[in-house]
Design an enzyme around this catalytic site. Structure first.
Site, PDB file in Angstrom:
ATOM      1  N   MET A   1      20.803  -5.834 -39.779  1.00 17.65           N
ATOM      2  CA  MET A   1      19.851  -5.450 -40.827  1.00 17.65           C
ATOM      3  C   MET A   1      20.592  -4.850 -42.009  1.00 17.65           C
ATOM      4  SD  MET A   1      16.974  -6.294 -39.514  1.00 17.65           S
ATOM      5  CE  MET A   1      17.100  -7.269 -38.050  1.00 17.65           C
ATOM      6  N   CYS A   2      19.991  -4.869 -43.031  1.00 16.61           N
ATOM      7  CA  CYS A   2      20.635  -4.387 -44.264  1.00 16.61           C
ATOM      8  C   CYS A   2      20.688  -2.865 -44.300  1.00 16.61           C
ATOM      9  CB  CYS A   2      19.861  -4.870 -45.483  1.00 16.61           C
ATOM     10  SG  CYS A   2      19.383  -6.609 -45.416  1.00 16.61           S
ATOM     11  N   ARG A   3      21.312  -2.365 -45.298  1.00 14.66           N
ATOM     12  CA  ARG A   3      21.323  -0.919 -45.602  1.00 14.66           C
ATOM     13  C   ARG A   3      20.893  -0.793 -47.059  1.00 14.66           C
ATOM     14  NH1 ARG A   3      21.663   1.630 -40.879  1.00 14.66           N
ATOM     15  NH2 ARG A   3      20.001   0.076 -40.917  1.00 14.66           N
TER      16      ARG A   3
END
Ligand code: GLN
Length: 261
Positions: A1-3
């Protein structure tokens, strides 16, 4: 998942905000520590949006390469200063395209938006919600991704006059209603205020000295960081932060939307 990361406060250069801290967004791109099972690194692209001094409309820089490989961004980041910034590093959900336009921040007019997570059961699970958007919105999505659809859903609520918090809280609640195991950390700013949701993903906030910094993971070891509990809605200005559970009635804000269990 992104940040992702949002900042409101005194003008700072992008390198100080995004690249220099010991656990900066740059470091979170290759060594995140709290992905909660959603991927390993965030190497599928990055983006930053900022409001030049006095400007209402932000500038965006997005590229589908790892943040640590872009020397041009590193160079410009030392020169660009802003008092309102939204940035993200991306780990593409399997099956979704790796292109500049799939990287956050998404944006129109004065808004910048990011999504950290995924819509479970994509795309069927949210077909009913998507059907409510004007066809042209669907035809002009930035990319065929869950995040781009979330932005279109949020944008339509903003265009109808909703506040940032109401728009992201309602969209998170509605998507959760259709696709319960989704991860829906949404982040939005208009350059003056920001709002964020937490649904099955990490988020922390630090406020003080006339600035607020919100990030998927604390960017340093300061004890001023506060974790944001799951299923909460954060709204902030540069000097104040409010965190409340995502109101249950937000999922029913639009009675014509049919939600599936
Ligand atoms: N699912 C989105 C994408 O692939 C968001 C990215 C993420 O949080 N991993 O673009």
């Amino acid at each position: 998942m992104c940040r992702h990361l949002g900042y409101l406060g005194p003008p700072r250069d992008l390198a100080t905000l995004l690249l220099a801290p010991p656990h900066s967004l740059l470091r979170q791109s290759y060594a995140p520590v709290d992905m909660r099972g959603g991927g390993t690194i965030n190497a599928d692209g990055f983006g930053a949006g900022w409001y030049p001094d006095g400007a209402i409309t932000p500038i965006r820089y997005r590229r589908a390469v790892p943040l640590w490989t872009d020397a041009t961004f590193a160079a410009l980041a030392t020169e660009v200063r802003s008092g309102a910034v939204l940035a993200a590093v991306r780990s593409a959900t399997v099956g979704m395209p790796i292109v500049d336009t799939a990287c956050a921040p998404f944006g129109t007019g004065r808004w910048l938006f990011s999504h950290n997570g995924r819509i479970a059961g994509w795309p069927d699970s949210v077909a009913t919600l998507a059907r409510r958007l004007p066809v042209t919105d669907l035809l002009t999505l930035d990319a065929p991704t869950d995040s781009a659809l979330l932005w279109a859903l949020v944008r339509s609520r903003l265009a109808a006059g909703e506040t940032l918090g109401c728009a992201v809280g309602t969209v998170a609640a509605q998507v959760l209603g259709c696709a319960p195991s989704s991860r829906l950390n949404l982040l939005i700013t208009d350059g003056v205020t920001l709002a964020a949701t937490t649904v099955h993903h990490a988020l922390a906030v630090r406020v003080g000295d006339g600035a607020v910094l919100v990030c998927s993971e604390p960017t340093d070891d300061s004890s001023d960081w506060e974790p944001v509990a799951d299923r909460h809605l954060l709204t902030a200005t540069s000097s104040a932060v409010d965190v409340v559970p995502i109101p249950a009635d937000m999922a029913h804000a639009d009675p014509t939307v049919t939600e599936e269990p």
